[in-house]
Design a protein around this motif. Sequence first.
Motif, PDB file in Angstrom:
ATOM      1  N   LYS A  34      32.402  59.564  26.099  1.00 37.48           N
ATOM      2  CA  LYS A  34      33.846  59.727  26.294  1.00 37.48           C
ATOM      3  C   LYS A  34      34.316  59.460  27.715  1.00 37.48           C
ATOM      4  O   LYS A  34      35.355  59.973  28.160  1.00 37.48           O
ATOM      5  N   TYR A  35      33.569  58.635  28.458  1.00 42.51           N
ATOM      6  CA  TYR A  35      34.072  58.194  29.749  1.00 42.51           C
ATOM      7  C   TYR A  35      35.160  57.149  29.537  1.00 42.51           C
ATOM      8  O   TYR A  35      35.229  56.491  28.491  1.00 42.51           O
ATOM      9  N   ASP A  36      36.006  56.989  30.542  1.00 39.67           N
ATOM     10  CA  ASP A  36      37.007  55.919  30.560  1.00 39.67           C
ATOM     11  C   ASP A  36      36.320  54.719  31.224  1.00 39.67           C
ATOM     12  O   ASP A  36      36.158  54.692  32.445  1.00 39.67           O
ATOM     13  N   VAL A  37      35.910  53.739  30.426  1.00 38.42           N
ATOM     14  CA  VAL A  37      35.026  52.682  30.905  1.00 38.42           C
ATOM     15  C   VAL A  37      35.744  51.342  30.991  1.00 38.42           C
ATOM     16  O   VAL A  37      36.382  50.897  30.034  1.00 38.42           O
ATOM     17  N   VAL A  38      35.619  50.700  32.150  1.00 32.11           N
ATOM     18  CA  VAL A  38      36.038  49.309  32.323  1.00 32.11           C
ATOM     19  C   VAL A  38      34.767  48.486  32.515  1.00 32.11           C
ATOM     20  O   VAL A  38      33.965  48.764  33.410  1.00 32.11           O
ATOM     21  N   SER A  39      34.562  47.500  31.653  1.00 29.06           N
ATOM     22  CA  SER A  39      33.371  46.646  31.751  1.00 29.06           C
ATOM     23  C   SER A  39      33.785  45.259  32.203  1.00 29.06           C
ATOM     24  O   SER A  39      34.770  44.702  31.713  1.00 29.06           O
ATOM     25  N   PHE A  40      33.028  44.727  33.144  1.00 25.47           N
ATOM     26  CA  PHE A  40      33.366  43.433  33.754  1.00 25.47           C
ATOM     27  C   PHE A  40      32.339  42.402  33.324  1.00 25.47           C
ATOM     28  O   PHE A  40      31.131  42.641  33.396  1.00 25.47           O
ATOM     29  N   ARG A  88      37.141  43.339  30.938  1.00 24.06           N
ATOM     30  CA  ARG A  88      37.871  42.446  31.826  1.00 24.06           C
ATOM     31  C   ARG A  88      36.943  41.304  32.227  1.00 24.06           C
ATOM     32  O   ARG A  88      35.764  41.519  32.475  1.00 24.06           O
ATOM     33  N   PHE A  89      37.506  40.104  32.324  1.00 21.17           N
ATOM     34  CA  PHE A  89      36.693  38.928  32.587  1.00 21.17           C
ATOM     35  C   PHE A  89      36.941  38.378  33.984  1.00 21.17           C
ATOM     36  O   PHE A  89      38.059  38.416  34.500  1.00 21.17           O
ATOM     37  N   GLY A  90      35.879  37.854  34.573  1.00 20.53           N
ATOM     38  CA  GLY A  90      35.986  37.245  35.882  1.00 20.53           C
ATOM     39  C   GLY A  90      34.627  36.821  36.391  1.00 20.53           C
ATOM     40  O   GLY A  90      33.657  36.772  35.636  1.00 20.53           O
ATOM     41  N   ASN A  91      34.581  36.528  37.679  1.00 25.94           N
ATOM     42  CA  ASN A  91      33.354  36.028  38.301  1.00 25.94           C
ATOM     43  C   ASN A  91      32.833  37.054  39.299  1.00 25.94           C
ATOM     44  O   ASN A  91      33.453  37.295  40.336  1.00 25.94           O
ATOM     45  N   ILE A  92      31.693  37.653  38.998  1.00 22.56           N
ATOM     46  CA  ILE A  92      31.133  38.699  39.843  1.00 22.56           C
ATOM     47  C   ILE A  92      30.723  38.173  41.217  1.00 22.56           C
ATOM     48  O   ILE A  92      30.605  38.938  42.177  1.00 22.56           O
ATOM     49  N   LEU A 118      36.565  39.650  41.418  1.00 21.39           N
ATOM     50  CA  LEU A 118      36.109  41.009  41.131  1.00 21.39           C
ATOM     51  C   LEU A 118      37.208  42.031  41.399  1.00 21.39           C
ATOM     52  O   LEU A 118      37.481  42.911  40.576  1.00 21.39           O
ATOM     53  N   VAL A 119      37.872  41.880  42.545  1.00 19.93           N
ATOM     54  CA  VAL A 119      38.918  42.834  42.916  1.00 19.93           C
ATOM     55  C   VAL A 119      40.181  42.613  42.091  1.00 19.93           C
ATOM     56  O   VAL A 119      40.786  43.564  41.581  1.00 19.93           O
ATOM     57  N   GLY A 120      40.570  41.336  41.946  1.00 22.84           N
ATOM     58  CA  GLY A 120      41.834  41.046  41.257  1.00 22.84           C
ATOM     59  C   GLY A 120      41.763  41.169  39.750  1.00 22.84           C
ATOM     60  O   GLY A 120      42.619  41.814  39.131  1.00 22.84           O
ATOM     61  N   SER A 121      40.743  40.580  39.139  1.00 20.10           N
ATOM     62  CA  SER A 121      40.628  40.596  37.677  1.00 20.10           C
ATOM     63  C   SER A 121      39.839  41.800  37.172  1.00 20.10           C
ATOM     64  O   SER A 121      40.018  42.224  36.034  1.00 20.10           O
ATOM     65  N   GLY A 122      38.950  42.335  38.043  1.00 18.92           N
ATOM     66  CA  GLY A 122      38.110  43.440  37.609  1.00 18.92           C
ATOM     67  C   GLY A 122      38.717  44.797  37.892  1.00 18.92           C
ATOM     68  O   GLY A 122      39.085  45.530  36.979  1.00 18.92           O
ATOM     69  N   MET A 123      38.866  45.121  39.152  1.00 20.99           N
ATOM     70  CA  MET A 123      39.340  46.469  39.508  1.00 20.99           C
ATOM     71  C   MET A 123      40.853  46.580  39.603  1.00 20.99           C
ATOM     72  O   MET A 123      41.411  47.670  39.468  1.00 20.99           O
ATOM     73  N   ARG A 124      41.537  45.463  39.848  1.00 20.44           N
ATOM     74  CA  ARG A 124      42.997  45.376  39.759  1.00 20.44           C
ATOM     75  C   ARG A 124      43.729  46.410  40.605  1.00 20.44           C
ATOM     76  O   ARG A 124      44.807  46.902  40.228  1.00 20.44           O
ATOM     77  N   GLY A 125      43.164  46.796  41.726  1.00 19.56           N
ATOM     78  CA  GLY A 125      43.834  47.755  42.599  1.00 19.56           C
ATOM     79  C   GLY A 125      43.849  49.169  42.055  1.00 19.56           C
ATOM     80  O   GLY A 125      44.540  50.038  42.609  1.00 19.56           O
ATOM     81  N   GLU A 126      43.095  49.433  41.009  1.00 22.22           N
ATOM     82  CA  GLU A 126      43.068  50.763  40.389  1.00 22.22           C
ATOM     83  C   GLU A 126      41.980  51.631  41.023  1.00 22.22           C
ATOM     84  O   GLU A 126      41.127  51.167  41.760  1.00 22.22           O
TER      85      GLU A 126
END
Length: 345
Positions: A40-46, A72-76, A82-90
Amino acid sequence: MSSLSGFSGSSAVQRTKRVFVAGATGYIGKFVTQELVARKYDVVSFARERSGIDGSVSAGQTRRQLAGSEVRFGNICDSESLVGSGMRGERFDAVISCLTSRSGGVKDSWMIDYQANRNVLDAAKTAGAKQFVLLSAICVQKPMLEFQRAKLKFEHDLRDSGMTYSIVRPTAFFKSLAGQVEAVKKGKPYVLFGNGELTSCKPISEADLARFMADCLEDPSKSNRILPVGGPGEPVSAKAQGELLFELLGRKPKFRKIPIGIFDLTIPALNLLSKLFPALEDKAEFARTGRYYASESMLVFDPETKTYDGAATPSFGNDTLRDFYARILKEGCAGQELGAHSMFH
């Protein structure tokens, strides 16, 4: 024998942590993501838009594999992606990295095992994450290969980062011991280097390892530590792995023994050729990798005695190699493909 029991935190605060998973489509990453979702974690997978061996997995398939997480998709390898498409300032509470180079080649190792992980660490700090769980490898204890050196350099960076960390160093995965199953089923001999007793490991299943890594988010005793971990039972040699396969098939063991010295002939030649033809650099590294795994155990290494110690290698979980072999002998090896890491075909 050293053992580790599962840890099950029950705090509502722990259960609502936001966790970012890098390398979510990898062999272990998928199971880690699924375990976090189950807890039950709030998970974002990249992930990459096309993942898997040779980009064979589509974005839709990835979303189904990682159901329950926000994919979320992007290039690690690209910090901006990673910052823009992955973590998105969150904001995130924790990051788990299951990144590992697929080929083990020289450039790929430094690009993924070090630099991509470094990108994730920097992004994690910006996102306010306080905890970082890293999937490393037990073989970095005795570094002779580029991917091991790259992993160690990142381990050093992580320890110096100021974040709460857990560096998980598993022994062999079940998957890495599946390379000869299909050949043996078809009647071929099991290939051994030397007498088959040169190396041993305590293999761990993907599900058990995922549970152990998720426990790192909840169990304070696993914080700010390097954590070697193996599966249940005693260490198993290469010969014993083959004997187990033949036993499950109801056949008399049939082995083909290859002198380990074959590597000592090919490696110097490839090293020389790679200096003349740089395109051969990775082939030389793959030969060194083969030599390493044919001669070094995946157990805790005692630097004083210069020996591997099965008793000092912690055990965790319930899944056994016998059960794994029995299952794939019956159901096939789908999902266990080694890709560039396969030594036996």
